[in-house]
Structure formats: C-alpha cells, structure tokens
Scaffold this active site. Sequence first.
Site, PDB file in Angstrom:
ATOM      1  N   GLY A   9      -6.949 -42.456 -18.312  1.00  0.00           N
ATOM      2  CA  GLY A   9      -8.229 -42.929 -17.774  1.00  0.00           C
ATOM      3  C   GLY A   9      -8.347 -42.704 -16.281  1.00  0.00           C
ATOM      4  NE  ARG A  12     -15.105 -44.810 -16.991  1.00  0.00           N
ATOM      5  CZ  ARG A  12     -15.162 -46.136 -17.151  1.00  0.00           C
ATOM      6  NH1 ARG A  12     -15.447 -46.917 -16.126  1.00  0.00           N
ATOM      7  NH2 ARG A  12     -14.915 -46.673 -18.329  1.00  0.00           N
ATOM      8  CG  ASN A  49     -10.341 -42.090 -28.162  1.00  0.00           C
ATOM      9  OD1 ASN A  49      -9.946 -43.134 -27.639  1.00  0.00           O
ATOM     10  ND2 ASN A  49     -11.229 -42.082 -29.133  1.00  0.00           N
ATOM     11  CB  VAL A  50      -5.842 -44.284 -24.861  1.00  0.00           C
ATOM     12  CG1 VAL A  50      -4.722 -45.278 -25.090  1.00  0.00           C
ATOM     13  CG2 VAL A  50      -5.527 -43.419 -23.640  1.00  0.00           C
ATOM     14  CG  ASN A  82      -6.279 -46.982 -15.248  1.00  0.00           C
ATOM     15  OD1 ASN A  82      -6.524 -48.003 -14.610  1.00  0.00           O
ATOM     16  ND2 ASN A  82      -7.226 -46.070 -15.488  1.00  0.00           N
ATOM     17  CE1 TYR A 146      -9.877 -55.354 -20.333  1.00  0.00           C
ATOM     18  CE2 TYR A 146      -9.958 -57.348 -19.009  1.00  0.00           C
ATOM     19  CZ  TYR A 146      -9.723 -55.999 -19.119  1.00  0.00           C
ATOM     20  OH  TYR A 146      -9.321 -55.290 -18.023  1.00  0.00           O
ATOM     21  CE  LYS A 150      -6.103 -54.419 -19.688  1.00  0.00           C
ATOM     22  NZ  LYS A 150      -5.519 -53.080 -19.485  1.00  0.00           N
TER      23      LYS A 150
END
Length: 241
Positions: A9, A12, A49-50, A82, A146, A150
């Site tokens: 990633g 950006r 595409n992870v 990332n 999300y 993490k």
Amino acid sequence: MPRIALITGGNRGLGRATAQALIDTGIEVIYTHRGDPGEKIDAVALPLNVGDLGSYAGFETELRGVLADRFGRTDFDYLINNAGVGHAGKIADTSVEAFDEMLDVHFRGVFFLTQRLLPLIADGGRIVNLSTGLARFTGEGVYAAYASMKGAVEVFTRYLAKEVGPRGITANVVAPGPAATDFGGGALRDNEQVRAHIGGVTALGRVGEPEEIAGVIAAMLGPGTGWVTGQRIEASGGMLL
C-alpha cells in the site's frame, strides 16, 4: 549491496510518505498498489491486492524477478505491512461484508503475506506491521472491527518476533494516531472541525502529518533500533493519555 524495503500500500497516505522517507535515506523501495501506482517516485511499483491470498504466488514470482533483474539479489531487507482499508461503524451497524474485507486485508493478509515472504527476507532484516492508536483508545467508538483486526496484528507481531529472532530479524508494530491522510475519506486532513476536536484531546494539540509517522517507521529500520523487537510503538502525539 543496496538495502531494499517492500511496502504494501505504498501508493498513497502513510505508505507513500514512508516510501519517500526511505528513498531519502538511500534505501531502495518496492511498493504495492491495487491498480493505481500514484505519482511517480524512484521506486518499483507492483500490483497486489493484499486481501486476495490467491494472488500471492504470482506476486512472489514477480517480486523475485524484480529483485534479480534490478538489484541482483534473491532477497530483501525490510517488510512494512502497511496496506489497509477502513470502515467506520458501530458494532450494531457493521456488515459481514465490511468485516470480512477488513479481516482479509488487515489480518489474514498480514499473516499470510508475511508467511509467504519470510524466506525472501534477509537474515538480520526488519519487519514493521502497522496498527492503530485505536487499539488502545476507542476515540469516537465507531472502529470496533477495524481496531480489533489491528489488535490481532499486535499479538501476531509478538509471536512473529519470537519466531524470526533466531535469524536476527526484528518484528515490531508502529501504531499511528490520527494523521492527515485521505484514509477514511480524508476528514483528518480536510475537515477543520474534526482536526480541532482531535487536537483538543491530544497532548501535542494537533493532528499528525504522514511524514511524522513515516519518520517513526524509518527509525525502526535504522541502525539504532536493532535491539528492539516484539514492541508496539505508538505515534499519536499523546492522544487520550
């Protein structure tokens, strides 16, 4: 021999800022993107595409070709996981589709892409996985899924550090706080009301800049941090202390 970093990633946001920071220190960069490589920089851009584990074999073949043809190597030194996607929503409102997309990118992707690439990381290398300050504080309370992904990455990183330690490889987490990128629609970059609110609950009184997070990631690859492994380093300006 050039030092080489692979950033997922990197087209950006924090990934692009990290790519530029590493280039500025003389590190060669390979970065991945999902179709848009972003503005041209002095780096190699590879599509990936992870969240699509079935694409890893083809990506590995392409990566090996770049390492051999451009750098004359069979391995690389630094892996920065990332790549990310964010969906805000209360637990009651989170769809299975949004949950699964985040799971695929943020946890299954990190776990299995790292697994795939471990044989290509040079002994004595470094791995940095990106987490979030939201794994420590709940903020506005709309990032349960999300932040949970993490949190899983943080546990994974500790186990990873133990497993790769005999090869002299370190594995750490950098957990950014709010930063002015286009992530989540760019509100932290563009909405002055949101920026002011975040600044009001942050010890340093402001939103962070992508370059500040990139500087922390770059430091974790530097010669002075080789004795640090299995750790979570939060770069949040002291949010919600």
